[in-house]
Enzyme design. Structure first.
Site, PDB file in Angstrom:
ATOM      1  N   ASP A 133       0.903  -1.277  -8.219  1.00  0.00           N
ATOM      2  CA  ASP A 133       0.748  -0.021  -7.505  1.00  0.00           C
ATOM      3  C   ASP A 133       1.879   0.916  -7.935  1.00  0.00           C
ATOM      4  O   ASP A 133       2.821   0.516  -8.627  1.00  0.00           O
ATOM      5  CB  ASP A 133       0.768  -0.248  -5.999  1.00  0.00           C
ATOM      6  CG  ASP A 133       0.003   0.833  -5.241  1.00  0.00           C
ATOM      7  OD1 ASP A 133      -0.231   1.911  -5.815  1.00  0.00           O
ATOM      8  OD2 ASP A 133      -0.354   0.606  -4.064  1.00  0.00           O
ATOM      9  N   TYR A 134       1.805   2.136  -7.511  1.00  0.00           N
ATOM     10  CA  TYR A 134       2.675   3.222  -7.968  1.00  0.00           C
ATOM     11  C   TYR A 134       4.155   2.848  -7.796  1.00  0.00           C
ATOM     12  O   TYR A 134       4.667   2.806  -6.683  1.00  0.00           O
ATOM     13  CB  TYR A 134       2.343   4.468  -7.149  1.00  0.00           C
ATOM     14  CG  TYR A 134       2.822   5.780  -7.702  1.00  0.00           C
ATOM     15  CD1 TYR A 134       1.941   6.659  -8.328  1.00  0.00           C
ATOM     16  CD2 TYR A 134       4.146   6.171  -7.575  1.00  0.00           C
ATOM     17  CE1 TYR A 134       2.368   7.887  -8.818  1.00  0.00           C
ATOM     18  CE2 TYR A 134       4.581   7.392  -8.063  1.00  0.00           C
ATOM     19  CZ  TYR A 134       3.691   8.247  -8.681  1.00  0.00           C
ATOM     20  OH  TYR A 134       4.112   9.464  -9.153  1.00  0.00           O
TER      21      TYR A 134
END
Length: 758
Positions: free
Chosen positions: A304-305
């Site tokens: 994820d980011y």
């Protein structure tokens, strides 16, 4: 509980669901995934790659020429950054970009890479297409309230058609995190609190996005996220730690991920949280032992980011290089936004800290998926500026948005049959969500535009005419307006009925929007109390992305509609229900507590040794002001019909390896047609490990004309009674089982018991 294959689950939804599954797009997708024959050209390509180029295939960054909530493409302002990113792509430093600005951007990047790069490896274009692309559908938890997985498949299909036409190959959806704490803002992004419902919606959404052929120009690869147990963040605080037993993890939180993968998803996103002290981005048991060795997953895992980088602040990695090593060896194939693999993976290999064979495995997965998407055969198959315009917000797409919106609405209360409203009445629409092009689409919309959505006032006026509608804002979402309450009271006094449009705005739900008090804000409550004091009948039109603790005049209003964030056709969908064009049919996919302090709360809780039946009892499992139950439980939702449950038919015994058919009769004794969601719950009252008070096993949605009755049948099998024993293996124990066929998780419905024989 361990068997999450949708084919078995679907059988419990009625005979039609089995046929639907057999004809569904998931079957060819499963066959495609099972083959997983990596073309020889992939290994030949890997053999030519430098370490830096390999790291580039494992690096995904946000598009420099970014998309936005506006539908107009706007290249201005990012040219310098875009040129630099384009150069990186041509140099082989990127596998792709996400949340970019449509087909024109994708065309420019892909053209540059295919014409100027050394190895001619096509880029992959991704985006957060969560509940629609240009046509926006209800937020996912609202859509789950439809209790129609097929509806979710249809809306995902339209989102894929629009998104793929804009050059997108890959969506970061579905989010399948089970959420049992309504303080958590990302509740709006999933399917609620029940794993059985979550399984069905996870599979449906994967099938919708991917269609029956991943190489098709209108297919987008799904990404099952956030792996794992992100929805169990402690105290409902986003990004917080998770502490739970492996049994709870496997029984409650893991099944929807498995259902999405079994439906054919070829990518998984790691979650921000840690589980029992180990961040998911650095958890080899989760990402390799469970996901690959036990489940046999062959696709790739994307972080994820900056989730890999965040292991530094969490105290699990010393620095960026250390974090890159930990994440990669744990099983994160592709880094999102941190750029750490591009920066550090080549050096880690040269230093011997990371085997190059492992790097090759990850690159092979990524390139194989690009092959499955047809990108090597035609890198431009989804990049078509003419098709992008031609496929956007088509009448059929907007009609589906309206259908999905009205099917997502849940009627909590309708005292005195206030609803549906007669068209000739004067209506005052009061509250911060009464009108205006805001807070209609909901959180997590990258490409849709509230300016194109239909607000509540417009929807109501379309039915009754502008002359019968007055609007008074009354207050802002969180603050009063000078003279606002007075104007709202005057509007209410001049009307026959008041629509009180209150709740949460888009900024109060979604990522990083945890709330300590899940209530309607005080400014809106003051407005509600003042309007209620007029004595005019009130219909609460609640806007929300989570379950709320209702209070005061909102709780006491004679009619309450949960209208969530319904998307492009919001106002029309609500008006369809308000004025009786359609009966409400939605059911809560999550529980509304009596008070915020009950959270985390879910219907499938344990009985405890001291269950309480009333507040007057002492030394029992209750709060001082509330029992251990919901104000409005999972599965609750009223219709314009009057549905009665009767005539339970339940055999006395079920053979150990056999099945059991159970049925009940539902009768609409009212004067209006309706759709009833008939739910089957089971409890194992005595077991070697204590079991929940009820567990959903199946449901069916039944259309009932006035005066009509139908016998609804379900089939239970051994695997539906299983739980994980002390050894974490599926087991079922002979003995008595309690059973309900009922309209909600707390409703009595009709009930009985049967004995499972040894």
């Amino acid at each position: 509980m361990s068997d999450t294959r949708i084919s078995r689950r679907a059988a419990l939804l009625g005979a039609g669901a089995v046929a639907a599954w057999l004809a569904s797009p998931a079957r060819p997708l499963l066959a495609q995934a099972a083959r997983w024959e990596v073309p020889a050209s992939v290994d030949a390509l890997i053999a030519k790659m430098t370490l830096e180029e390999k790291a580039g295939q494992l690096t995904l960054n946000a598009a420099a020429w970014a998309g936005g909530v506006a539908v107009q493409l706007n290249p201005a302002g990012a040219a310098g950054n875009f040129d630099a990113q384009l150069a990186d792509a041509v140099a082989g430093k990127l596998t792709g970009v996400f949340n970019g600005n449509g087909a024109e951007m994708a065309k420019r990047m892909q053209t540059a890479v295919m014409g100027g790069s050394r190895l001619k490896i096509p880029l992959i274009f991704a985006a957060d297409v969560i509940h629609g692309h240009r046509t926006i559908f209800p937020v996912p938890v609202a859509e789950a309230a439809s209790f129609e997985p097929e509806l979710a498949r249809r809306t995902a299909r339209v989102a894929a058609v629009e998104g793929a036409a804009a050059g997108l190959d890959w969506t970061f959806f579905p989010m399948v995190d089970v959420s049992r704490d309504q303080r958590w803002g990302r509740t709006m992004e999933g399917a609620g609190e029940d794993p059985r419902l979550g399984n069905l919606f996870a599979a449906a959404r994967v099938k919708g996005f991917q269609g029956d052929d991943l190489t098709a120009a209108d297919a987008m690869m799904a990404c099952v996220k956030h792996f794992a147990a992100y929805g169990a963040a402690e105290a409902g605080l986003d990004y917080n730690s998770v502490e739970m037993s492996e049994r709870t993890l496997r029984e409650v939180y893991l099944p929807p991920y498995k259902a999405g993968l079994d439906a054919g998803a070829m990518s998984v996103m790691a979650s921000f949280n840690e589980i029992n002290g180990v961040p998911s981005h650095g958890n080899p048991w989760l990402l390799r032992t469970l996901l690959r060795d036990e489940w046999g997953f062959k696709g790739f895992v994307v972080g994820d980011y900056t989730g890999d980088e965040e292991m530094i602040a969490a105290g699990f990695a010393a620095d960026r290089k250390d974090a890159a090593r930990i994440a990669f060896l744990a099983g994160v194939d592709m880094a999102m936004q941190s750029n750490m693999y591009a920066e550090h993976l080549p050096a880690l290999v040269r230093e011997g800290a990371v085997p190059e064979t492992r790097v090759d495995e990850s690159v092979r997965r990524v390139l194989a998926v690009k092959h499955m998407l047809g990108l090597f055969d035609d890198p431009f198959r989804r990049i078509d500026t003419k098709r992008e315009k031609a496929c956007s917000r088509l009448p059929a797409h907007l009609a589906l948005s309206r259908e999905a919106g009205r099917k997502s609405i849940v009627m909590l209360k309708n005292d005195g049959d206030l609803l549906p409203l007669a068209k000739g009445r004067k209506v005052a629409i009061v509250g911060p969500f009464a009108s205006g092009q805001h807070d209609l689409n909901g959180p997590w919309v990258v490409y849709g535009d509230n300016a194109q959505a239909v607000d509540l006032a417009a929807g109501v006026r379309a039915v009754v005419g502008a002359g019968n509608v007055s609007v008074a804002k009354g207050c802002e979402v969180d603050t009063p307006i000078s003279g606002g309450i007075e104007a709202a009271v005057a509007a209410a006094q001049a009307a026959d009925v008041v629509l009180l449009a209150v709740g949460e705005n888009e900024g109060m739900s979604g990522e990083a929007q945890s709330r300590t008090e899940i209530v309607v804000p005080p400014a809106q409550m003051a407005l509600a109390e003042a309007v209620a004091a007029t004595g005019k009948p009130i219909v609460v039109v609640l806007k929300n992305g989570r379950g709320l603790a209702l209070e005061g005049a909102v709780k006491d209003a004679p009619a309450i509609l949960v209208t969530w964030f319904l998307g492009s056709e919001s106002g029309h969908a609500i008006a369809d229900v308000l004025f009786g064009a359609h009966s409400p049919s939605g059911r809560l996919p999550l529980s509304f507590p009596h008070e915020s302090g009950q959270e985390p709360y879910h219907y499938a809780h344990k009985m405890t040794g001291r269950p309480a039946k009333s507040l007057e009892e002492t030394y029992k499992a209750k709060y001082r002001t509330a029992l251990n139950e919901a104000l409005y439980p999972f599965g609750h939702g009223l219709t314009y019909g009057k549905v009665d449950y009767s005539a339970l038919q339940l055999p006395a015994t079920m053979a150990a390896n056999g099945s059991l058919e159970v049925s009940a009769t539902v009768t609409n004794s009212g004067t209006r047609a309706c759709e009833e969601v008939v739910q089957l719950y089971v409890r194992d009252p005595v077991a070697s490990l204590t079991r929940p008070v009820r567990e959903l096993k199946a449901f069916r949605k039944v259309a009932l004309a006035p005066g009509a009755r139908e016998t609804v049948r379900f089939t239970l099998r051994r695997q539906d009674l299983e739980f994980l024993g002390a050894d974490l293996k599926p087991t079922v124990e002979p003995g008595k089982f309690e059973l309900w066929i009922a309209p909600s998780a707390q409703a009595p419905g009709v009930s009985g018991s049967f004995t499972l024989t040894a």
